[in-house]
Design an enzyme around this catalytic site. Structure first.
Site, short mmCIF file in Angstrom:
data_model
loop_
_atom_site.label_atom_id
_atom_site.label_comp_id
_atom_site.label_asym_id
_atom_site.label_seq_id
_atom_site.Cartn_x
_atom_site.Cartn_y
_atom_site.Cartn_z
N SER A 270 42.81 67.88 18.03
CA SER A 270 41.81 66.83 17.84
C SER A 270 40.49 67.36 17.32
CB SER A 270 41.57 66.08 19.15
OG SER A 270 41.14 66.97 20.17
N ASP B 118 32.06 66.90 26.82
CA ASP B 118 33.20 66.89 27.74
C ASP B 118 33.79 68.27 27.96
OD1 ASP B 118 34.61 67.41 25.41
OD2 ASP B 118 35.84 65.60 25.48
N HIS C 238 35.48 68.88 23.31
CA HIS C 238 35.30 68.19 22.03
C HIS C 238 33.84 68.36 21.59
CE1 HIS C 238 38.93 65.74 23.28
NE2 HIS C 238 39.26 66.19 22.09
#
Length: 219
Positions: A14, A189, A192
């Protein structure tokens, strides 16, 4: 390490995906490059070298582990015939340590074996950039999670040396950045990056790639 008309492929999870449009497969299209470091690095390369003929692709997929990259490596890497391959994968392989999805944990020996398989499958002459997996103590990230990620980071550095790849020390970069601002600024977080974090990554990638000779070892 870059040469005119290079086809540069960013691969990973991601962090690389960064919300890219999966149906946009054409090189150098903003939607297909996502909103993260891959886009930022590509934008700089294309703006600073308009006559180089670079083609930049992003095939990162959110949630991927090294085992997932292995399953799609033929179609999402080899078939694209990249001349430069940039890989960042590892944080999902931890299984997120103390979280509920810990069954996704990939033991370090299996991680190494699969990672070597990706590199061994690349054609001779392909130039490789290996990104250091990273995490910061923020959000759900535990000390155990960080210990696991750093073991993978050490292994990726080792692989970079063995495979004459450029190593981008993202963890070191973020650790240094904490002297200027807390993790909420760079990575709220813990895994990320924020827009600022992605910009740091793009700068680090460009610095290492531009500084590297075609046969550079680990840094």
């Amino acid at each position: 390490m870059l040469q005119p008309r290079d086809r540069i492929l960013f691969q990973g999870d991601s962090i690389t995906d960064a919300g890219r449009a999966r149906d946009v497969l054409t090189p150098n299209v903003m939607a297909g490059l996502g909103r993260g470091y891959a886009l930022m690095a590509a934008a700089t390369l294309l703006a600073d070298n308009p006559d180089a003929g670079y083609e930049v692709l992003n095939r990162g997929i959110s949630g991927d582990r090294v085992l997932d990259l292995t399953q799609r490596w033929r179609d999402d890497a080899l078939a694209l015939e990249p001349t430069v391959v940039s890989i960042l994968v590892g944080v999902n392989d931890t299984g997120h340590a103390a979280l509920a999805d810990s069954e996704r944990h990939v033991p370090l020996p299996a991680y190494e074996k699969a990672y070597r398989g990706l590199l061994d499958a690349l054609p001779e002459g392909a130039r490789v950039v290996l990104g250091e997996p990273f995490a910061l103590k923020a959000g759900p990230v535990t000390d155990g999670w960080i210990v696991d990620v750093r073991k993978r980071a050490s292994l990726v550095r080792q692989l970079a040396g063995e495979y004459d790849a450029v190593f981008v020390p993202y963890q070191q970069m973020f650790d240094d950045a904490l002297k200027l601002a807390g993790p909420d600024h760079w990575m709220p977080d813990g895994f990320h990056p924020s827009p600022a974090g992605h910009m740091l990554m793009a700068r680090a990638w460009l610095e290492r790639v531009h500084a590297a000779a075609p046969t550079a070892g680990s840094v």
